[in-house]
Design an enzyme around this catalytic site. Sequence first.
Site, mmCIF file in Angstrom:
data_model
loop_
_atom_site.group_PDB
_atom_site.id
_atom_site.type_symbol
_atom_site.label_atom_id
_atom_site.label_comp_id
_atom_site.label_asym_id
_atom_site.label_seq_id
_atom_site.Cartn_x
_atom_site.Cartn_y
_atom_site.Cartn_z
ATOM 1 N N ALA A 161 52.582 48.366 38.589
ATOM 2 C CA ALA A 161 52.957 49.743 38.917
ATOM 3 C C ALA A 161 53.353 49.742 40.386
ATOM 4 C CB ALA A 161 51.776 50.663 38.685
ATOM 5 N N GLY A 208 50.514 46.696 35.742
ATOM 6 C CA GLY A 208 51.293 47.485 34.780
ATOM 7 C C GLY A 208 52.393 46.660 34.111
ATOM 8 N N GLU A 239 50.705 44.815 31.436
ATOM 9 C CA GLU A 239 50.344 45.839 30.437
ATOM 10 C C GLU A 239 51.564 46.204 29.576
ATOM 11 O OE1 GLU A 239 48.472 48.294 33.544
ATOM 12 O OE2 GLU A 239 46.759 48.443 32.200
ATOM 13 N N GLU A 281 44.380 44.653 39.398
ATOM 14 C CA GLU A 281 44.027 46.019 39.815
ATOM 15 C C GLU A 281 42.735 46.097 40.618
ATOM 16 O OE1 GLU A 281 45.442 45.281 36.968
ATOM 17 O OE2 GLU A 281 46.795 46.868 36.299
#
Length: 276
Positions: free
Chosen positions: A83, A129, A132, A152
């Site tokens: 992200a 992300g 993911e 993370e």
Amino acid sequence: MLLGYAQLPLYLTQNSFLMFENISLDISNGVAILTINRPKQLNALNKQTIEEAHKALKNIELNEAVGVVVLTGAEDKAFVAGADIKEFADFTIAQGGTLAQRGQELLFDLVEHYPKPVIAAVNGFALGGGLELAMSAHIRIASTNAKMGLPEVSLGVIPGYGGTQRLAQLVGKGKANELIFTAGMISSEEAFRCGLVNSVVEQDVLMDTALKMASKILRNSPMAIRSAIKAVNAGYTSGVNGYEVEIEEFAKCFGTEEFKEGTTAFLEKRKANFRK
Ligand code: DAK
């Protein structure tokens, strides 16, 4: 550099034109290649990118000419390096919760439950992300230079786009805990050994490998594949009995044109043609 409105690439999709800044879309021979296209930020996912990918996928869903989606990252360094850290660095608790839920619905759940197979061609860093996103795809093929991880906790958060769930489903709880707690990166060979990716190939043949797999998939019944996606996913959905969903989906296949074509073709000793 932001492109002016008129300079943005324009895509003619299902009865509409879509304009994207952070993704690109290439549709040919039954396959849509959706590329996350922010190479200067190693294709990090910001809100706009998630929204654009959502729009593209919703559009492709209606496009009968597309049977398989390949997801990848622009250039050769990253699939998606997570992200966009600059974007979420000063989020509050409320913003974090809302955006995690919205992001999961808009992109990650959409990909996982997408009615057409989604292959992630993991061409470099797939972190946070980014991993993911790859994990929400139905199949993952990685290039030898790819590096994967969920870093993370090194940033003081936990995976927020389904990583704690999907990583454990793919590699088992112990290995998922190790990867999440250490925030470490693993090579594509290790990812293959632990079941995180389906196969590993040299980067220069990654897209060809994904397209070859797509062309094998395209020979088969789209309706049956849609049902198989539902049945497999049902087994990973809490409160849903996967075996019951399998029975329902299995039963639905009978009486369809595609079942008729598949069985008739076998009996007539010819190849089935499901995409007339
Ligand atoms: N976000 C923003 N920019 C990024 C980025 C990222 N995730 N990853 C790389 N970049 C940018 C770098 O800042 C740099 O930009 P400039 O400084 O040139 O402007 C450019 O991409 C090139 O990166 P590097 O110079 O760092 O390249 P290196 O080869 O040296 O290193 C690297 C490559 C992948 C090891 C390194 O860039 C790196 O460690 N990147 C960050 C990896 C990471 O920690 N990713 C985030 C994981 S956490 C949420 C839901 C989910 C999440 C968050 C919120 N909510 C719903 C609120 C998920 C969080 C994550 O994904």
